[in-house]
Design a protein around this motif. Sequence first.
Motif, short mmCIF file in Angstrom:
data_model
loop_
_atom_site.label_atom_id
_atom_site.label_comp_id
_atom_site.label_asym_id
_atom_site.label_seq_id
_atom_site.Cartn_x
_atom_site.Cartn_y
_atom_site.Cartn_z
N ASP A 132 -5.85 0.59 1.41
CA ASP A 132 -5.36 -0.07 2.62
C ASP A 132 -5.56 0.86 3.82
N LYS A 133 -5.04 0.47 4.96
CA LYS A 133 -5.28 1.25 6.18
C LYS A 133 -4.60 2.62 6.14
N TYR A 134 -3.67 2.80 5.23
CA TYR A 134 -3.02 4.09 5.06
C TYR A 134 -3.63 4.87 3.90
N GLN A 135 -4.76 4.38 3.41
CA GLN A 135 -5.48 5.01 2.30
C GLN A 135 -4.67 4.99 1.00
N ARG A 136 -3.78 4.00 0.88
CA ARG A 136 -3.05 3.83 -0.37
C ARG A 136 -3.95 3.06 -1.34
N THR A 137 -4.05 3.57 -2.54
CA THR A 137 -4.99 3.06 -3.53
C THR A 137 -4.38 1.95 -4.38
N THR A 138 -5.24 1.31 -5.17
CA THR A 138 -4.77 0.30 -6.11
C THR A 138 -3.79 0.92 -7.10
N LEU A 139 -4.04 2.16 -7.47
CA LEU A 139 -3.16 2.85 -8.42
C LEU A 139 -1.77 3.06 -7.81
N MET A 140 -1.73 3.40 -6.55
CA MET A 140 -0.44 3.59 -5.87
C MET A 140 0.35 2.28 -5.84
N TYR A 141 -0.34 1.17 -5.60
CA TYR A 141 0.35 -0.12 -5.59
C TYR A 141 0.84 -0.50 -6.99
N ALA A 142 0.08 -0.16 -8.01
CA ALA A 142 0.50 -0.44 -9.38
C ALA A 142 1.74 0.40 -9.73
N VAL A 143 1.75 1.63 -9.25
CA VAL A 143 2.91 2.50 -9.45
C VAL A 143 4.12 1.93 -8.71
N ARG A 144 3.88 1.43 -7.53
CA ARG A 144 4.96 0.87 -6.72
C ARG A 144 5.77 -0.16 -7.49
N TRP A 145 5.06 -1.04 -8.25
CA TRP A 145 5.74 -2.10 -9.00
C TRP A 145 6.00 -1.71 -10.45
N ASP A 146 5.73 -0.44 -10.79
CA ASP A 146 6.00 0.06 -12.14
C ASP A 146 5.24 -0.74 -13.20
N CYS A 147 4.00 -1.10 -12.89
CA CYS A 147 3.18 -1.90 -13.80
C CYS A 147 2.41 -0.98 -14.74
N GLU A 148 3.04 -0.65 -15.83
CA GLU A 148 2.48 0.33 -16.75
C GLU A 148 1.12 -0.08 -17.28
N ASP A 149 0.95 -1.36 -17.63
CA ASP A 149 -0.33 -1.80 -18.19
C ASP A 149 -1.45 -1.73 -17.16
N ILE A 150 -1.15 -2.10 -15.91
CA ILE A 150 -2.17 -2.02 -14.86
C ILE A 150 -2.51 -0.57 -14.54
N VAL A 151 -1.49 0.28 -14.48
CA VAL A 151 -1.73 1.71 -14.25
C VAL A 151 -2.67 2.25 -15.33
N GLU A 152 -2.41 1.89 -16.57
CA GLU A 152 -3.23 2.36 -17.69
C GLU A 152 -4.67 1.88 -17.56
N ILE A 153 -4.85 0.61 -17.20
CA ILE A 153 -6.20 0.06 -17.03
C ILE A 153 -6.94 0.79 -15.91
N LEU A 154 -6.27 0.98 -14.78
CA LEU A 154 -6.92 1.63 -13.63
C LEU A 154 -7.31 3.06 -13.95
N LEU A 155 -6.45 3.77 -14.65
CA LEU A 155 -6.76 5.15 -15.01
C LEU A 155 -7.95 5.20 -15.97
N LYS A 156 -7.98 4.28 -16.95
CA LYS A 156 -9.08 4.24 -17.91
C LYS A 156 -10.39 3.89 -17.22
N LYS A 157 -10.31 3.11 -16.14
CA LYS A 157 -11.51 2.71 -15.43
C LYS A 157 -11.91 3.71 -14.34
N GLY A 158 -11.22 4.83 -14.28
CA GLY A 158 -11.66 5.92 -13.44
C GLY A 158 -11.08 6.00 -12.04
N VAL A 159 -9.99 5.29 -11.77
CA VAL A 159 -9.34 5.43 -10.47
C VAL A 159 -8.67 6.79 -10.43
N ASP A 160 -8.97 7.56 -9.40
CA ASP A 160 -8.53 8.95 -9.30
C ASP A 160 -7.05 9.02 -8.94
#
Length: 263
Positions: A212-240
């Motif tokens: 987003d405009k504040y450089q918040r990543t998809t991973l940060m948004y997944a963390v925001r909602w405590d979405c463990e499965d999405i966090v896991e998918i994003l990390l496996k797919k190489g989101v830093d």
Amino acid sequence: MFSTLRKLFCFKKEPKTPLGFCDCPSRAKGYMSCFYCGTEDRYCQPYDPENKFHEAVCMGKFKVVLRLLGKKKFHVDDKDEGKRTALHFACFYGHLDLVRLLLFKECKINALDNQKSTPLMKAIQSWETEIVSVLLDHGADPNIKDCNGEAAVHHAVYVDRPDIASILIEFGANIEDTTKDGFTPLLLALRERKLRIAKYLITHGANLHVCDKYQRTTLMYAVRWDCEDIVEILLKKGVDNHLKDTFGWSALYYAIVGKRKTW
């Protein structure tokens, strides 16, 4: 009254995370924290007709609509003060038979109301999957943007319907289209906590590295909602997970300060 109470009871403490990004309850069903006081239900506004023709369409009175068009009292593309056509109403109220009739009468399929919403967008708002398919089959443009800079696929995000998003993408909707604020469908889904469609977009080719405009990543948004499965998918797919936003915060730091369980 409810909105007034929300303002009165808004959280007044200093945010723990930048702009209160991770201060809200992680698994809350509704947006009740003060950081969402500006959030409104996008589709709760009344959608009422202003003339007999549009009223008949809203009520699904096929024969009345046919008679009014036959007597030439109304044109198929007549607009009301909100620039809404009969097709807008037929799509919104889910009358497939009338949608087919209006298309047969060669109505303007991409007509814009005063919010620059198309009939396709109105069908999406009402979860009318079959009407969405019919409109696209007849040449509706899925990439037109409304006054908020949002295309049909963004509306599919708001109603959290992966099935509708799939149809739109099949007919050429841009999976990376951005709103005025620079949100792709995936980033918007994560911002709005529409997790079903977020998972669909993640597994169907959406760019996972958008910010987003504040450089918040998809991973940060997944963390925001405590979405463990999405966090896991994003990390496996190489989101830093080491990336930092404009405030110097990483996804891990948000998880720690926000007391999330995803790490």
